[in-house]
Design an enzyme around this catalytic site. Structure first.
Site, short mmCIF file in Angstrom:
data_model
loop_
_atom_site.label_atom_id
_atom_site.label_comp_id
_atom_site.label_asym_id
_atom_site.label_seq_id
_atom_site.Cartn_x
_atom_site.Cartn_y
_atom_site.Cartn_z
N GLY A 1 -172.88 1.32 79.94
CA GLY A 1 -173.46 1.21 81.28
C GLY A 1 -172.49 0.69 82.33
O GLY A 1 -172.91 0.27 83.41
N LYS B 1 -162.71 -0.28 97.59
CA LYS B 1 -162.62 -1.74 97.57
C LYS B 1 -161.33 -2.24 98.25
O LYS B 1 -161.37 -3.20 99.02
CB LYS B 1 -162.71 -2.24 96.12
CG LYS B 1 -164.10 -1.98 95.52
CD LYS B 1 -164.10 -2.14 94.02
CE LYS B 1 -165.50 -1.97 93.43
NZ LYS B 1 -165.50 -1.85 91.97
N1 HSE Z 1 -168.31 1.02 88.64
C1 HSE Z 1 -167.80 -0.15 89.23
C2 HSE Z 1 -166.73 -0.73 88.33
C3 HSE Z 1 -168.91 -1.13 89.44
O1 HSE Z 1 -166.59 -0.23 87.21
O2 HSE Z 1 -165.98 -1.61 88.71
C4 HSE Z 1 -168.60 -2.26 90.36
O3 HSE Z 1 -168.22 -1.84 91.60
#
Ligand code: HSE
Length: 405
Positions: free
Chosen positions: A181, A199
């Protein structure tokens, strides 16, 4: 103060849980009284502990004057942008974990929040549970930030860790990440560097003061990396990591990139394994500061969301000033003009001849011991674009080109 949640997925349900579990503690600390008022989701949750809050109509939230704070955990650009805009226009504070929304629409939403004298906060959008936005905006405010470099996607870091420590192939490690998940619904954003790009754009926008949009940022993912690359990296005393980086150049431009890199085992980012994130911020006064923790996950991310909610309670009348201005023409430098050293693994039918061609075209390369049909080398430092052209000019079947950190 009443709080609504839009989007009852992993993070949204985590926010409801954090409020349910810790509202008393938060209140005892004198940080405010948090009460859930609505949860918006198009799905049905019959018999769920929070079902009494459920609504499918955003107007239930918009028209409720008692609800001063709205948490957006829907993800994606629409309808999140429309709903968040409507909430801000209605004079509600908005807290989001949605990095796509902040990276693509941050300036517009910050402006809307300013115009309506409310807060738009997004601590959870970068680094999940790791405090990063607030420290960068407040604690390091006395610095001119020179560089932000980190591992900002937990899924890709998990996959790379599995390839490094368990010798797994990329596809098998991705399947495992999905089973656990960690990966987004569509793993493309994780494995193609798109999530990390959003980000680093948010962090670069904060550090530069101007909106850095993802479509202007050089972004490369990890899908083409193989077990062979991992093994050659190890022979060089390195591990491969997906590195998001924003560097302030001497001319005031910023070089912002997301790409795999060979990180020396001695560097602290090399030890960041599994779903963890880490980010180094270098300020001109403070030097290097390291942030490390769970970059994804239900409660870790919800913890950052609820901290923003508490901040809104405490700044109901007075605005927080985290944010940035509009995009600035010429802010971003072309990364191909920046100096780099490249690791190249290419296929060869005639190793001796191709080695001679390489020596002529790119003098100063270090050759690695490799299989007979592989030519593997590390270039000397030069402009990245020039190195890539020279490597391509050899006419070899280039299997991998990876930067050295
Ligand atoms: N899918 C993202 C990760 C979730 O794996 O970092 C958090 O932004």
């Amino acid at each position: 103060m009443n709080v609504a949640i839009m989007g009852f997925g992993v993070v949204g349900s985590g926010v409801a849980e954090v409020i349910a579990q810790n509202a008393d503690h938060i209140s005892e600390q004198g940080l405010g009284d948090l009460r859930l008022s609505h949860i918006l989701d198009i799905r049905d949750f019959p018999g769920h502990a929070f079902s009494r809050y459920m609504t499918k109509d955003v107007n239930d939230i918009l028209s409720d004057d008692e609800t001063r704070i709205v948490v957006e955990t829907m993800g994606g650009l629409e309808p999140a942008f429309t709903f968040v805009s409507a909430c801000l226009k209605k004079g509600k504070h908005v807290v989001t974990s949605n990095k796509e929304l902040v990276a693509k629409k941050g300036f517009a939403l910050l402006e809307l929040a300013r115009a309506n004298n409310v807060n738009f906060l997004f601590e959870a959008a970068v680094g999940g549970g790791i405090p990063l936005i607030r420290p960068l905006s407040l604690c390091l405010a006395a610095n001119r930030v020179q560089e932000i470099v980190g591992i900002l996607n937990g899924t890709s870091n998990f996959i790379l860790s599995k390839m490094i420590t368990d010798g797994m192939a990329f596809g098998d490690a991705l399947r495992l990440a999905q089973e656990k998940g960690y990966a987004e619904k569509d793993p493309t954003a994780d494995v193609e560097g798109i999530d990390a790009c959003r980000k680093i754009c948010i962090l670069a926008s904060l550090a530069s003061g101007s909106h850095v949009y993802p479509d202007g940022v050089f972004t490369e993912g990890i899908t083409r990396l193989t077990k062979e690359d991992v093994a050659y990296a190890e022979a060089l005393g390195c591990v491969i990591k997906l590195i998001a980086r924003a560097v302030r150049l001497q001319n005031g431009q910023w070089c912002v990139t997301v790409a795999p890199a060979l990180v020396p085992e001695s560097h602290l980012l090399s030890d960041v394994s599994g779903v963890f994130n880490a980010c180094v911020v270098r300020g001109d006064m403070v030097g290097e500061v390291l942030f490390y923790g769970q970059g994804a996950g239900k409660l870790a991310t919800a913890s950052a969301v609820v901290a923003d909610v508490i901040d809104c309670v405490q700044h109901d009348e007075k605005r927080r000033t985290f944010g940035w201005g509009p995009a600035r023409e010429g802010l971003l430098a072309d990364p191909m003009e920046a100096p780099a050293r490249l690791f190249v693994r290419a296929k060869t039918a005639d190793k001796a001849a191709d080695t001679a061609k390489l020596a002529a075209a790119l003098p100063g390369c270090t050759l690695l011991e490799s299989a007979e049909d592989d030519l593997v080398f590390v270039t000397p430092e030069a402009k990245e674009g020039a190195l890539r052209s020279a490597a391509a000019g050899l006419g070899l079947g280039a299997a991998s080109v990876i930067r050295l950190f």
